[in-house]
Design an enzyme around this catalytic site. Sequence first.
Site, PDB file in Angstrom:
ATOM      1  N   ASP A 157      26.258 -13.015  53.402  1.00  0.00           N
ATOM      2  CA  ASP A 157      27.391 -12.648  54.266  1.00  0.00           C
ATOM      3  C   ASP A 157      27.193 -11.316  54.997  1.00  0.00           C
ATOM      4  O   ASP A 157      28.094 -10.878  55.713  1.00  0.00           O
ATOM      5  CB  ASP A 157      28.719 -12.674  53.489  1.00  0.00           C
ATOM      6  CG  ASP A 157      28.619 -12.116  52.086  1.00  0.00           C
ATOM      7  OD1 ASP A 157      27.559 -11.544  51.746  1.00  0.00           O
ATOM      8  OD2 ASP A 157      29.597 -12.252  51.326  1.00  0.00           O
ATOM      9  N   HIS A 181      29.128  -7.662  49.921  1.00  0.00           N
ATOM     10  CA  HIS A 181      30.150  -7.032  49.077  1.00  0.00           C
ATOM     11  C   HIS A 181      29.518  -6.521  47.791  1.00  0.00           C
ATOM     12  O   HIS A 181      28.616  -7.159  47.236  1.00  0.00           O
ATOM     13  CB  HIS A 181      31.254  -8.043  48.744  1.00  0.00           C
ATOM     14  CG  HIS A 181      31.867  -8.682  49.951  1.00  0.00           C
ATOM     15  ND1 HIS A 181      31.512  -9.946  50.395  1.00  0.00           N
ATOM     16  CD2 HIS A 181      32.795  -8.216  50.816  1.00  0.00           C
ATOM     17  CE1 HIS A 181      32.203 -10.232  51.493  1.00  0.00           C
ATOM     18  NE2 HIS A 181      32.987  -9.204  51.770  1.00  0.00           N
ATOM     19  N   ASP A 207      24.339  -9.363  48.598  1.00  0.00           N
ATOM     20  CA  ASP A 207      25.600  -9.824  49.199  1.00  0.00           C
ATOM     21  C   ASP A 207      26.245  -8.623  49.908  1.00  0.00           C
ATOM     22  O   ASP A 207      26.099  -7.487  49.456  1.00  0.00           O
ATOM     23  CB  ASP A 207      26.513 -10.349  48.087  1.00  0.00           C
ATOM     24  CG  ASP A 207      27.772 -11.012  48.615  1.00  0.00           C
ATOM     25  OD1 ASP A 207      27.824 -12.250  48.646  1.00  0.00           O
ATOM     26  OD2 ASP A 207      28.726 -10.281  48.984  1.00  0.00           O
ATOM     27  N   HIS A 242      31.657 -10.929  41.561  1.00  0.00           N
ATOM     28  CA  HIS A 242      32.877 -10.102  41.440  1.00  0.00           C
ATOM     29  C   HIS A 242      33.604 -10.322  40.116  1.00  0.00           C
ATOM     30  O   HIS A 242      34.521  -9.566  39.783  1.00  0.00           O
ATOM     31  CB  HIS A 242      33.861 -10.421  42.569  1.00  0.00           C
ATOM     32  CG  HIS A 242      33.366 -10.051  43.930  1.00  0.00           C
ATOM     33  ND1 HIS A 242      32.933  -8.775  44.240  1.00  0.00           N
ATOM     34  CD2 HIS A 242      33.223 -10.781  45.075  1.00  0.00           C
ATOM     35  CE1 HIS A 242      32.546  -8.741  45.507  1.00  0.00           C
ATOM     36  NE2 HIS A 242      32.705  -9.946  46.036  1.00  0.00           N
TER      37      HIS A 242
HETATM   38 ZN    ZN Z   1      30.209 -11.395  49.630  1.00  0.00          ZN
END
Ligand code: ZN
Length: 318
Positions: free
Chosen positions: A253, A166, A164, A127
Amino acid sequence: MSLRTGFYFNPIYLQHNTGNHPENAGRLQFLVEAMEKNPALADLLRVEAGKAELAQVSSIHDTDYIASVEQACEQGLPYLGTMDCQISEKTYEVALHATGAVLEAAMKIADQQLDNAFCAVRPPGHHAEIDEAMGFCYFNNVAVAAEFLVREYGYQRILIFDFDVHHGNGTQHTFEERPDVFFSSIHQDPRTCYPGTGFHSEKGRGDGIGTTLNCPMPPFSGDDEYLQAFSSTLLPRFEAYRPDFIILSAGFDAHRDDPLAQENLTVRGFNHMLEGIKQLAYRHAGGRILSVLEGGYDYEALAHSIQSHLEILLEDPQ
Ligand SMILES: [Zn+2]
């Protein structure tokens, strides 16, 4: 015979102290303790790497931003930018060590001293934007490694596959105008999940149009839905790109036990994607896979998923 699989871990990663934050030192502590009891991982080549040099980190990140991370830690600030990004006195040093491990693993694979590697590092990186900490991330480990491989080794088609749950916004934004780094992410639908980017319509910009590929998944998707998307949407595009080096932003995740998102993957789903990636790597990239930990917040699910991932990395494809 096992492959020469590097396992990068350094106890200094536990010194990025975030208390009860979901991204905490217990994630890696639990993992390394579980691994000690696993004879299937005896052949891993274990490495404690040092820290990245500033020049390497600043190949991606703004120098003022890097200095601001250092200063915030020195001043004892509780977080950087947003409350998501908790810091402690050692966070800057630890983040440099995380990036350093990923760089060293990249170099060892490129030099054919390792076949592949997994970096059990924290803080995570995907991120992190060029000049901003986001989502528990400070320096974008995989982005720094990809840039290093382009500059120092002349790789021309690096695939970064981010599974991931996200979207890897920082990595996408770093490379979205470049055709030499193909960024692809499969993640939970951004309308329902942090960071709110990663729509299918984000396909790159300028010279990089066509080398960004996002695959948002509805919440509560399981192994079957993920594998269908992986094999029908993602793999054919990766195959056509013919990557010469593969980097994984390996977040676990999307696991059904994970507390931060709503996908329903099991270890079987993660394994299946890695097996597809490994075959791709042997068809085009001389087997070169650099896998780097991102998220994964249920200790048991994370430790189980990573150990299975490592066993597949170790398997000789012959
Ligand atoms: Zn994540």
